[in-house]
Design a protein around this motif. Structure first.
Motif, PDB file in Angstrom:
ATOM      1  N   LYS A 183       0.755  -1.239   0.118  1.00 23.16           N
ATOM      2  CA  LYS A 183       0.030  -0.077   0.072  1.00 23.16           C
ATOM      3  C   LYS A 183       0.831   1.172  -0.097  1.00 23.16           C
ATOM      4  CE  LYS A 183      -3.909   1.574   2.739  1.00 23.16           C
ATOM      5  NZ  LYS A 183      -4.639   1.559   4.131  1.00 23.16           N
ATOM      6  N   ASP A 184       1.874   1.344   0.830  1.00 25.26           N
ATOM      7  CA  ASP A 184       2.763   2.556   1.089  1.00 25.26           C
ATOM      8  C   ASP A 184       3.542   2.554  -0.246  1.00 25.26           C
ATOM      9  OD1 ASP A 184       4.267   4.341   2.938  1.00 25.26           O
ATOM     10  OD2 ASP A 184       5.979   2.946   1.657  1.00 25.26           O
ATOM     11  N   LEU A 185       4.075   1.537  -1.033  1.00 25.57           N
ATOM     12  CA  LEU A 185       4.778   1.897  -2.353  1.00 25.57           C
ATOM     13  C   LEU A 185       3.875   2.189  -3.400  1.00 25.57           C
ATOM     14  CD1 LEU A 185       7.375  -1.143  -1.958  1.00 25.57           C
ATOM     15  CD2 LEU A 185       7.893   1.428  -1.513  1.00 25.57           C
ATOM     16  N   ALA A 186       2.909   1.748  -3.227  1.00 24.96           N
ATOM     17  CA  ALA A 186       1.735   1.819  -4.357  1.00 24.96           C
ATOM     18  C   ALA A 186       1.747   3.326  -4.775  1.00 24.96           C
ATOM     19  CB  ALA A 186       0.400   1.302  -4.271  1.00 24.96           C
ATOM     20  N   ALA A 187       1.873   4.150  -3.670  1.00 26.67           N
ATOM     21  CA  ALA A 187       1.764   5.756  -3.754  1.00 26.67           C
ATOM     22  C   ALA A 187       2.941   6.402  -4.256  1.00 26.67           C
ATOM     23  CB  ALA A 187       1.417   6.222  -2.538  1.00 26.67           C
ATOM     24  N   GLN A 188       3.991   5.621  -4.670  1.00 30.45           N
ATOM     25  CA  GLN A 188       5.284   6.090  -4.995  1.00 30.45           C
ATOM     26  C   GLN A 188       5.416   6.133  -6.686  1.00 30.45           C
ATOM     27  OE1 GLN A 188       6.985   8.071  -2.752  1.00 30.45           O
ATOM     28  NE2 GLN A 188       5.695   7.266  -1.336  1.00 30.45           N
ATOM     29  N   LYS A 189       6.246   6.891  -6.973  1.00 26.36           N
ATOM     30  CA  LYS A 189       6.508   6.980  -8.572  1.00 26.36           C
ATOM     31  C   LYS A 189       7.700   5.969  -8.519  1.00 26.36           C
ATOM     32  CE  LYS A 189       4.934  11.521  -9.833  1.00 26.36           C
ATOM     33  NZ  LYS A 189       5.149  12.784  -9.956  1.00 26.36           N
ATOM     34  N   GLY A 190       7.939   5.480  -9.738  1.00 24.20           N
ATOM     35  CA  GLY A 190       8.886   4.507 -10.126  1.00 24.20           C
ATOM     36  C   GLY A 190      10.307   5.213 -10.196  1.00 24.20           C
ATOM     37  N   ASP A 191      10.408   6.438 -10.342  1.00 26.09           N
ATOM     38  CA  ASP A 191      11.818   7.084 -10.390  1.00 26.09           C
ATOM     39  C   ASP A 191      11.939   7.895  -8.979  1.00 26.09           C
ATOM     40  OD1 ASP A 191       9.885   9.132 -10.385  1.00 26.09           O
ATOM     41  OD2 ASP A 191      10.997   9.989 -12.298  1.00 26.09           O
ATOM     42  N   THR A 192      11.199   7.615  -8.081  1.00 27.26           N
ATOM     43  CA  THR A 192      11.361   7.910  -6.642  1.00 27.26           C
ATOM     44  C   THR A 192      12.450   6.939  -6.232  1.00 27.26           C
ATOM     45  OG1 THR A 192       9.320   8.798  -6.483  1.00 27.26           O
ATOM     46  CG2 THR A 192      10.476   8.442  -4.279  1.00 27.26           C
ATOM     47  N   PRO A 193      13.688   7.613  -5.576  1.00 33.81           N
ATOM     48  CA  PRO A 193      14.777   6.798  -4.941  1.00 33.81           C
ATOM     49  C   PRO A 193      14.083   6.239  -3.731  1.00 33.81           C
ATOM     50  CG  PRO A 193      15.635   8.950  -5.777  1.00 33.81           C
ATOM     51  CD  PRO A 193      14.076   9.141  -5.915  1.00 33.81           C
ATOM     52  N   LEU A 194      14.025   5.012  -3.322  1.00 34.10           N
ATOM     53  CA  LEU A 194      13.807   4.203  -2.166  1.00 34.10           C
ATOM     54  C   LEU A 194      14.965   3.843  -1.521  1.00 34.10           C
ATOM     55  CD1 LEU A 194      11.101   1.850  -3.366  1.00 34.10           C
ATOM     56  CD2 LEU A 194      10.880   4.044  -2.469  1.00 34.10           C
ATOM     57  N   VAL A 195      14.898   3.968  -0.198  1.00 34.80           N
ATOM     58  CA  VAL A 195      15.919   3.366   0.756  1.00 34.80           C
ATOM     59  C   VAL A 195      15.047   2.448   1.877  1.00 34.80           C
ATOM     60  CG1 VAL A 195      17.650   3.936   2.819  1.00 34.80           C
ATOM     61  CG2 VAL A 195      17.392   5.513   0.551  1.00 34.80           C
ATOM     62  N   VAL A 196      15.177   1.280   1.899  1.00 36.26           N
ATOM     63  CA  VAL A 196      14.573   0.387   3.037  1.00 36.26           C
ATOM     64  C   VAL A 196      15.407   0.120   4.043  1.00 36.26           C
ATOM     65  CG1 VAL A 196      13.121  -1.844   2.991  1.00 36.26           C
ATOM     66  CG2 VAL A 196      13.169  -0.377   1.018  1.00 36.26           C
ATOM     67  N   PHE A 197      15.053  -0.069   5.076  1.00 34.19           N
ATOM     68  CA  PHE A 197      15.784  -0.417   6.238  1.00 34.19           C
ATOM     69  C   PHE A 197      15.235  -1.854   6.893  1.00 34.19           C
ATOM     70  CE2 PHE A 197      16.133   4.005   6.147  1.00 34.19           C
ATOM     71  CZ  PHE A 197      17.420   4.132   6.077  1.00 34.19           C
ATOM     72  N   SER A 198      16.005  -2.791   7.306  1.00 40.41           N
ATOM     73  CA  SER A 198      15.348  -3.984   8.340  1.00 40.41           C
ATOM     74  C   SER A 198      16.635  -4.422   8.929  1.00 40.41           C
ATOM     75  CB  SER A 198      14.733  -5.029   7.280  1.00 40.41           C
ATOM     76  OG  SER A 198      15.822  -5.672   6.688  1.00 40.41           O
ATOM     77  N   HIS A 199      16.315  -5.110   9.953  1.00 43.17           N
ATOM     78  CA  HIS A 199      17.634  -5.568  10.808  1.00 43.17           C
ATOM     79  C   HIS A 199      18.025  -6.901  10.135  1.00 43.17           C
ATOM     80  CE1 HIS A 199      20.179  -6.688  14.117  1.00 43.17           C
ATOM     81  NE2 HIS A 199      19.518  -7.872  13.945  1.00 43.17           N
ATOM     82  N   ILE A 200      17.304  -7.865   9.884  1.00 47.03           N
ATOM     83  CA  ILE A 200      17.867  -9.038   8.999  1.00 47.03           C
ATOM     84  C   ILE A 200      17.795  -8.813   7.580  1.00 47.03           C
ATOM     85  CG2 ILE A 200      17.593 -11.494   8.832  1.00 47.03           C
ATOM     86  CD1 ILE A 200      16.181 -11.641  11.416  1.00 47.03           C
TER      87      ILE A 200
END
Lengths: 303, 143
Positions: A183-200
Motif C-alpha cells: 500500500k505504501d509503495l503503491a503511492a510512490q512513482k517508479g523513479d522515486t529513490p527508495l531506501v529500505v531498512f530492516s535488521h535481518i
C-alpha cells in the motif's frame, strides 16, 4: 589525441575516488546506485547516517566497552562536516532486551544532534515481543512494524523482521506488514529513490545462520519496479554488499563487535580481535543523495 | 613529458582503484574478517534461575540444544542450561513456553503439563532447534 584523452580521463577518475575516500578514516566509498545519476533528482542534497548493532549490555571479551564504542560513534556522527538529516539505528540496540539496557542505550543515543529512527533486532525482542523496546523507543509512527517517511525527494521505509521466524530460522516480515508495504509503495512513482531498512537482510545472505528473511521475495517483488532501491540492514556485524536488478543491498558494521564472515567457523559467535583491530571493523556509515550524482555510501570506522 | 605524467597519474589511480575495490566496493563479494578460532566455553559453574529439580537436562552448547530431541512424561521438568558465551532462549514455536534470555551459565527449568510434541527454537538464533515430546504417564487417558 584519443589516447591522451583516455589516459587523462582514467587518471582523474582515479583521483576522484581517492578524494572521496581520503576523508576521515573511511573504509571504502561505493556508488550504490548507478541509475540515479541519469536523472536529476528533484531534490536538494540529503545525507543521513546508519548505525547498527550497538548491543548495549554485552560485556564479553569481544568488546567489554560497548558503551564507549557507541559513544565514540555518536561523537563522530555529531562532528560530521555535513550534519545528517537523521540517523537510523537498524536494530540490536540492546543485548538482552532488558529495560536497563534500553535506558542506557537511550541516554547515549539521545546525545545525537540529528533525529533518530529505530527498528528492532532479535536481541531487542527477547521474551516479550519487543515490549520493553517499545517502551523505550516510541512506536507510535509504526504500523505492523512498518514506518515510512519522505525526505528531499527520497522515500524511506523501515521494516521489522525479527518477531516471527520462518521454518529454517530466517527472519519474517509477515503478511500484514507486506500488505502495508504494498500500500505504501503503491503511492510512490517508479523513479522515486527508495531506501529500505530492516535488521535481518532481505535476501539469502547465509540462511544456515538465519541471515535471510523467509518472505523477503514478496517484499523484493514490490521493490522491483523502482529504478533506484537501496536496502540497508544490520545483524551481520560486517559490511557485505550485494545487488539484484536495481536493488542494492548492504549490511552495516556494528559499533559493538564483529561476527565471522558467512560460514567462517561453526557458528555466528562474536569474534575476538585485538583492540586496535576491533575499532577498525566497528563503525557507522553515511549515505548521501546529491542531485545529479550517484548515491554515495561512506563507511566510517572507529579506528 | 606530458604523456609521462598522465601515465603516472593513470597507473597510481588504477592501483588505488583496485585496492579500494578489494576493500569492499565489490557488490557481489564479502569482506572476510580476520577470524580467530572460536574459543570453547567454560563449564557451568553457577546456574541462575533454576530452583526446581529437573528430570532431564538439555545442554545449550555451541549453538545447539543437546539432546535435540527429548522424551519425558507429563508433569516432568527439563532444565535448559546455557554454557555458550552467547545468550540463548528456549522458545516454543507454538508460544506455550519461553525462557527469556539465558546468558552464559544461566539455566531455566520448565515443567511440561500437557502431552504432545513441542518444537522450540532459540529466538536469538532461530536456526537452533529442538523438540520435547511429552507422553502421558502409564494408564492415564491422555494420548
Amino acid at each position: 589525441m584519443k589516447r591522451r584523452n583516455f589516459i587523462n580521463h582514467v587518471g582523474w577518475t582515479g583521483l576522484g575516488i581517492l578524494w572521496a575516500v581520503g576523508g576521515n578514516g573511511l573504509l571504502s566509498s561505493c556508488n550504490v546506485s548507478e541509475t540515479t545519476d541519469k536523472k536529476q533528482l528533484n531534490s536538494s542534497s540529503l545525507s543521513f547516517v546508519q548505525i547498527s548493532d550497538t548491543h548495549i549490555g554485552f560485556h564479553k571479551p569481544a568488546n567489554e566497552h560497548v558503551t564507549q564504542t557507541l559513544q565514540k560513534a555518536i561523537n563522530a556522527i555529531n562532528s560530521l562536516p555535513t550534519p545528517p538529516a537523521f540517523v537510523v539505528h537498524t536494530g540490536d540496540i540492546s543485548h538482552l532486551s532488558k529495560p536497563a539496557e534500553f535506558d542506557q542505550a537511550k541516554q547515549i543515543l539521545s546525545q545525537l544532534k540529528a533525529p533518530l529512527f529505530t527498528l528492532p533486532g532479535e536481541h531487542d525482542t527477547i521474551g516479550d515481543r519487543g515490549k520493553a523496546y517499545s517502551e523505550a523507543f516510541s512506536q507510535k509512527d509504526k504500523k505492523e512494524g512498518l514506518q515510512s517517511w519522505d525526505h528531499s525527494g527520497v522515500h524511506f521505509v523501515s521494516l521489522t523482521n525479527v518477531l516471527d521466524f520462518g521454518e529454517t530460522g530466517k527472519g519474517k516480515l509477515g503478511q500484514a506488514q507486506l500488505d502495508l508495504l504494498a500500500k505504501d509503495l503503491a503511492a510512490q512513482k517508479g523513479d522515486t529513490p527508495l531506501v529500505v531498512f530492516s535488521h535481518i537482510p532481505l535476501y539469502d545472505l547465509y540462511p544456515k545462520w538465519g541471515w535471510a528473511t523467509a518472505d523477503s521475495a514478496n517484499a523484493l517483488s514490490l521493490l522491483s519496479r523502482f529504478s533506484s532501491v537501496t536496502v540497508l540492514n544490520g545483524h551481520i556485524h560486517q559490511i557485505i554488499q550485494h545487488s539484484e536488478g536495481n536493488i542494492r543491498f548492504s549490511t552495516a558494521a556494528s559499533t559493538a563487535y564483529p561476527l565471522p564472515s558467512p560460514g567462517n567457523g561453526e557458528q555466528p559467535a562474536p569474534v575476538k580481535l585485538p583492540e586496535n583491530h576491533l575499532l577498525a571493523v566497528l563503525g557507522f556509515r553515511t549515505v548521501e543523495f546529491a542531485p545529479g550524482h550517484d548515491t554515495k555510501v561512506d563507511q566510517h570506522s572507529l579506528a | 613529458m606530458k604523456y609521462r605524467s598522465y601515465i603516472l597519474v593513470a597507473v597510481v589511480s588504477a592501483v588505488l582503484v583496485t585496492l579500494l575495490h578489494l576493500y569492499g566496493c565489490n557488490p557481489q563479494s564479502t569482506q572476510p574478517l580476520n577470524q580467530p578460532k572460536v574459543t570453547t566455553n567454560q563449564p557451568l559453574e553457577q546456574e541462575k534461575g533454576s530452583t526446581q529439580k529437573a528430570n532431564a537436562t538439555v545442554k545449550i552448547h555451541n549453538f545447539k540444544f543437546e539432546p535435540t530431541t527429548l522424551k519425558i512424561n507429563v508433569g516432568e521438568s527439563i532444565k535448559f542450561a546455557n554454557s555458550d558465551e552467547e545468550p540463548h532462549t528456549v522458545t516454543a514455536t507454538d508460544g506455550s513456553f519461553d525462557s527469556k534470555a539465558l546468558d552464559t551459565e544461566e539455566a531455566w527449568t520448565h515443567t511440561f503439563t500437557k502431552p504432545g510434541a513441542f518444537p522450540y527454537i532459540c529466538a536469538i538464533h532461530p536456526f537452533m532447534k529442538g523438540t520435547v515430546t511429552v507422553t502421558s504417564t502409564k494408564g492415564k487417558n491422555e494420548t
